[in-house]
Design an enzyme around this catalytic site. Sequence first.
Site, PDB file in Angstrom:
ATOM      1  N   CYS A 467       0.845  -1.200   0.000  1.00 37.43           N
ATOM      2  CA  CYS A 467       0.000   0.000   0.000  1.00 37.43           C
ATOM      3  C   CYS A 467       0.885   1.257   0.000  1.00 37.43           C
ATOM      4  O   CYS A 467       1.483   1.581  -1.013  1.00 37.43           O
ATOM      5  CB  CYS A 467      -0.958  -0.034   1.192  1.00 37.43           C
ATOM      6  SG  CYS A 467      -2.365   1.106   1.025  1.00 37.43           S
ATOM      7  N   HIS A 594      -3.484  -5.224   0.039  1.00 39.02           N
ATOM      8  CA  HIS A 594      -2.956  -5.791   1.282  1.00 39.02           C
ATOM      9  C   HIS A 594      -3.019  -7.319   1.212  1.00 39.02           C
ATOM     10  O   HIS A 594      -4.004  -7.918   1.643  1.00 39.02           O
ATOM     11  CB  HIS A 594      -3.764  -5.296   2.480  1.00 39.02           C
ATOM     12  CG  HIS A 594      -3.560  -3.857   2.805  1.00 39.02           C
ATOM     13  ND1 HIS A 594      -2.664  -3.427   3.760  1.00 39.02           N
ATOM     14  CD2 HIS A 594      -4.130  -2.736   2.288  1.00 39.02           C
ATOM     15  CE1 HIS A 594      -2.695  -2.109   3.829  1.00 39.02           C
ATOM     16  NE2 HIS A 594      -3.580  -1.668   2.947  1.00 39.02           N
ATOM     17  N   GLU A 596      -1.650  -9.455   3.016  1.00 41.80           N
ATOM     18  CA  GLU A 596      -1.597 -10.102   4.334  1.00 41.80           C
ATOM     19  C   GLU A 596      -2.977 -10.493   4.854  1.00 41.80           C
ATOM     20  O   GLU A 596      -3.116 -11.424   5.655  1.00 41.80           O
ATOM     21  CB  GLU A 596      -0.911  -9.179   5.357  1.00 41.80           C
ATOM     22  CG  GLU A 596      -1.672  -7.925   5.736  1.00 41.80           C
ATOM     23  CD  GLU A 596      -1.386  -6.730   4.840  1.00 41.80           C
ATOM     24  OE1 GLU A 596      -1.640  -5.595   5.265  1.00 41.80           O
ATOM     25  OE2 GLU A 596      -0.917  -6.957   3.710  1.00 41.80           O
TER      26      GLU A 596
END
Length: 671
Positions: A467, A594, A596
């Site tokens: 990001c 993102h 994750e």
Amino acid sequence: MREFRRRSTPNSRTFRVRFLLHDGAREVATGPGRKRRRWLTVWDRCGDLRFWYKKLGGWKVWNFITETKMKYVLVTGGVVSGLGKGVTASSIGLLLQACGLRVTSIKIDPYLNTDAGTMSPFEHGEVFVLDDGGEVDLDLGNYERFLDLTLTRDNNITTGKIYQSVIDKERKGDYLGKTVQVVPHITDAIQEWIERVAMVPVDGKEGPADVCVIELGGTIGDIESMPFIEALGQFSYRVGPGNFCLVHVSLVPVLNVVGEQKTKPTQHSVRVLRGQGLTPNILACRSTKPLEENVKAKLAQFCHVPAENIVTLYDVPNIWHIPLLLRDQKAHEAILKELNLQSIARDPNLKEWTTRTEISSTLHDSVRIAMVGKYTGLSDAYLSVLKALLHASVACHRKLVVDWVAAGDLEDVTAKETPQVHKAAWDLLKGADGVLVPGGFGDRGVQGKILAAKYARENKVPFLGICLGMQIAVIEFARSVLGMIDANSTEFDPETTSPCVIFMPEGSKTHMGGTMRLGSRRTYFKVTDCKSAKLYGDVAFVDERHRHRYEVNPDMISQFESAGLSFVGRDETGRRMEIIELPAHPYFVGVQFHPEFKSRPGKPSALFLGLIAACRRSDTSLPNKGHLKKPVANGTSNGHFTGKPHQNGHAFKSSNGSLNGVYSNGNGVHS
């Protein structure tokens, strides 16, 4: 259990009943034809009932009227906050899944915010983003990782959401002129929300789950949680015995002076809980060591909980042991007994989980990742990033060591004011095997992040920017390679003459909550022969979760690509940049999304896996645009991951100096 009532009589007096399960058919009842309207009680999991008709010689579907009830497990906390209710709730859900049950989860946060989107990470940890764009509490990330679910924003209940829904109804006249009060209108709204969300499948299968695990945030006795306590007390009465189980997580401290486990805090917590209309069925006691038998007996006597329903959640090497602790203490048997599910649940199968726990505890070869951010004082601010790193490192059979580097400490101003801090930060950065710059907002520490990206680019150190981390990499490239000295983001310098990163046209500058580009969005690979595409498995596109207001300036893309920065992934319009790479670099990747948030124990994020693999320079490299030179232990080969590395939650202290199986440099936090 479901009860089925026949609508018609079969053509033959003899038939067999079978359920069609996901893994095949299983005979559950055999017998002669029964009289019309006779109730037939069977165990159902998710299939149709089909009968064998001798005369017709084939399967026929028999229509039934079904009656079923959802089972609920409520997890509350007492004495102090931060005991690990989220980990406990996730572990209970995992244990029930291991018993063959389908599970869904709900997190209740008593704060007045509508969602977690406008909260500072220092206030409440990271903001976890769901597929539908919901900005929710980080515990929902725990649930998704532990249970492999895809939750929705409605799975996170807040006081703000409840009051907003009630006020909206009042404005529309739904209450027909009545005086709107906390009881019954707010409490009814809470119960209706729970019942509605619990019936929504979140595991990719049809039909509702068997059990809904609810976590009530905060501590028993908090003023803000009282409406929820009242609602849940009414709710437990409504659903009836055998459908509701309350697990109370409490603290049993050990005073160093006397070395004795003290039960009084838990006694008081249970007394407050019972005074508010809820009685615990199971006590989960946090302590530094297993509870002594006389302590259990004392708790059973004064808390009115059977001794066999009191479990200890003591300090362990890493929190992957928590589900195993619950299993070994037969917590699942107590829960299943309270929910009347003993007949349909099997013995918990945690073989894979146990194997991963043992493997993770024996890892010795380390991989050091420098985490360069602005919230390094609180590891929960980057919780999902830590989990994704852990998934990937365990998959590569490496012990993860995170070196926390405060971005501001890398800047020249720190060198003048506190040179020792500046030197220590650069020593950590230079000693790391890889560099990760996570997302964030605001201009504090931006120059330090730019310096970290420059160091990784120039010294061929594996780099992953997420990001803001990707935007930082673009700004650094513009300054260092294109010679745009004042290149910047309009977020940090609205007057810059080289706006590499700009505000998205559809964003709002007046309203902050829920106005970003949020949720799952599709990214198309415009360059198929790139590391990212290879790591994802040579797919044409990927769906990842987003949370941003700014984007790379599409009008400057041609300049960047002419200088060697490749924008390999873009959105469906082709004008919004999603993935950048430096083809000549061993691993220099930046992503606007993102990754994750979708990393799972059995499915580590491809880009995190690539970062860890690139850090293993001694025996593994990433030539040929992303293909691993040799298979990585635990199932990684040719950019595809087939194994299932383990994952962890948070809030449980390790007995070996680490927390959650991740080791850190000790900069005031443990990861």
